[in-house]
Design an enzyme around this catalytic site. Sequence first.
Site, PDB file in Angstrom:
ATOM      1  N   ASP A   1      43.579  24.122  49.191  1.00 42.07           N
ATOM      2  CA  ASP A   1      44.897  24.754  49.203  1.00 42.07           C
ATOM      3  C   ASP A   1      44.727  26.214  48.781  1.00 42.07           C
ATOM      4  OD1 ASP A   1      48.075  23.534  48.943  1.00 42.07           O
ATOM      5  OD2 ASP A   1      47.664  25.569  48.248  1.00 42.07           O
TER       6      ASP A   1
ATOM      7  N   ASN B   1      54.992  15.968  50.390  1.00 42.42           N
ATOM      8  CA  ASN B   1      56.349  16.513  50.406  1.00 42.42           C
ATOM      9  C   ASN B   1      56.933  16.277  51.799  1.00 42.42           C
ATOM     10  OD1 ASN B   1      55.975  17.451  47.778  1.00 42.42           O
ATOM     11  ND2 ASN B   1      55.115  19.376  48.501  1.00 42.42           N
TER      12      ASN B   1
ATOM     13  N   GLN C   1      58.994  20.342  51.313  1.00 38.59           N
ATOM     14  CA  GLN C   1      57.982  20.601  52.339  1.00 38.59           C
ATOM     15  C   GLN C   1      58.152  22.014  52.896  1.00 38.59           C
ATOM     16  OE1 GLN C   1      57.890  17.672  55.493  1.00 38.59           O
ATOM     17  NE2 GLN C   1      56.047  18.546  56.431  1.00 38.59           N
TER      18      GLN C   1
ATOM     19  N   VAL D   1      55.340  23.432  54.991  1.00 40.79           N
ATOM     20  CA  VAL D   1      54.597  23.458  56.256  1.00 40.79           C
ATOM     21  C   VAL D   1      54.897  22.149  56.990  1.00 40.79           C
ATOM     22  CG1 VAL D   1      52.332  23.592  57.346  1.00 40.79           C
ATOM     23  CG2 VAL D   1      52.782  24.902  55.246  1.00 40.79           C
TER      24      VAL D   1
ATOM     25  N   HIS E   1      50.745  16.618  55.624  1.00 41.74           N
ATOM     26  CA  HIS E   1      49.533  16.828  54.836  1.00 41.74           C
ATOM     27  C   HIS E   1      49.676  16.093  53.517  1.00 41.74           C
ATOM     28  CE1 HIS E   1      52.411  20.071  54.200  1.00 41.74           C
ATOM     29  NE2 HIS E   1      52.011  20.106  52.934  1.00 41.74           N
ATOM     30  N   ILE E   2      48.548  15.607  53.023  1.00 45.81           N
ATOM     31  CA  ILE E   2      48.499  14.937  51.722  1.00 45.81           C
ATOM     32  C   ILE E   2      47.845  15.894  50.739  1.00 45.81           C
ATOM     33  CG2 ILE E   2      47.686  12.929  50.419  1.00 45.81           C
ATOM     34  CD1 ILE E   2      47.314  11.467  53.109  1.00 45.81           C
TER      35      ILE E   2
HETATM   36  P1  AMP Z   1      54.097  21.706  51.245  1.00 47.40           P
HETATM   37  O1  AMP Z   1      55.068  22.354  50.306  1.00 47.40           O
HETATM   38  O2  AMP Z   1      53.807  20.276  50.882  1.00 47.40           O
HETATM   39  O3  AMP Z   1      54.477  21.900  52.693  1.00 47.40           O
HETATM   40  O4  AMP Z   1      52.730  22.431  50.962  1.00 47.40           O
HETATM   41  C1  AMP Z   1      52.189  23.408  51.775  1.00 47.40           C
HETATM   42  C2  AMP Z   1      50.913  23.816  51.093  1.00 47.40           C
HETATM   43  O5  AMP Z   1      50.134  24.535  52.018  1.00 47.40           O
HETATM   44  C3  AMP Z   1      51.130  24.706  49.863  1.00 47.40           C
HETATM   45  O6  AMP Z   1      50.521  24.097  48.731  1.00 47.40           O
HETATM   46  C4  AMP Z   1      50.433  26.002  50.262  1.00 47.40           C
HETATM   47  O7  AMP Z   1      49.781  26.622  49.173  1.00 47.40           O
HETATM   48  C5  AMP Z   1      49.448  25.534  51.314  1.00 47.40           C
HETATM   49  N1  AMP Z   1      49.064  26.538  52.294  1.00 47.40           N
HETATM   50  C6  AMP Z   1      49.880  27.349  53.002  1.00 47.40           C
HETATM   51  N2  AMP Z   1      49.167  28.139  53.815  1.00 47.40           N
HETATM   52  C7  AMP Z   1      47.871  27.808  53.639  1.00 47.40           C
HETATM   53  C8  AMP Z   1      46.636  28.266  54.182  1.00 47.40           C
HETATM   54  N3  AMP Z   1      46.601  29.241  55.102  1.00 47.40           N
HETATM   55  N4  AMP Z   1      45.483  27.710  53.768  1.00 47.40           N
HETATM   56  C9  AMP Z   1      45.517  26.732  52.837  1.00 47.40           C
HETATM   57  N5  AMP Z   1      46.635  26.243  52.275  1.00 47.40           N
HETATM   58  C10 AMP Z   1      47.793  26.772  52.663  1.00 47.40           C
END
Ligand code: AMP
Length: 106
Positions: A32, A87, A94, A96, A100-101
């Site tokens: 992450d 999430n 959420q 993204v 994803h886990i």
């Molecule tokens: P969520 O809130 O569950 O959608 O988490 C999205 C996660 O993706 C967050 O913890 C971000 O820090 C992570 N994230 C976003 N962009 C990137 C990236 N380019 N590379 C790695 N992690 C990322």
Amino acid sequence: MSPEKSIFSKIIDREIPATFIHEDEKCIVINDINPKARVHLLIIPKKPIATLFDLTPDDKDVMGHMMLLLPQIAQSQGLDGFKTQINTGESGGQEVFHIHIHLLGQ
Ligand code: AMP
């Protein structure tokens, strides 16, 4: 019209960089970018499923695959315990919209 490609699909396609911990035919595991723990990994299916609400019975294999991978990846990082988080939806935090886990360990 096809939906916009997620940031994780761009990482899978090597259009943007990430630190890969693991890759196989079904999923990737990356660091992450904004870690909330000493070890903070994301297990991401190659299939761009938006949220848990969008799963179909066809996705049992890939979801099971990722669950079985979690303890293996955790052990490869020297962890003897870890937390997971998925999430789901805007109100579930959420950001993204590509399943994803989160794997978190100290
Ligand atoms: P969520 O809130 O569950 O959608 O988490 C999205 C996660 O993706 C967050 O913890 C971000 O820090 C992570 N994230 C976003 N962009 C990137 C990236 N380019 N590379 C790695 N992690 C990322």
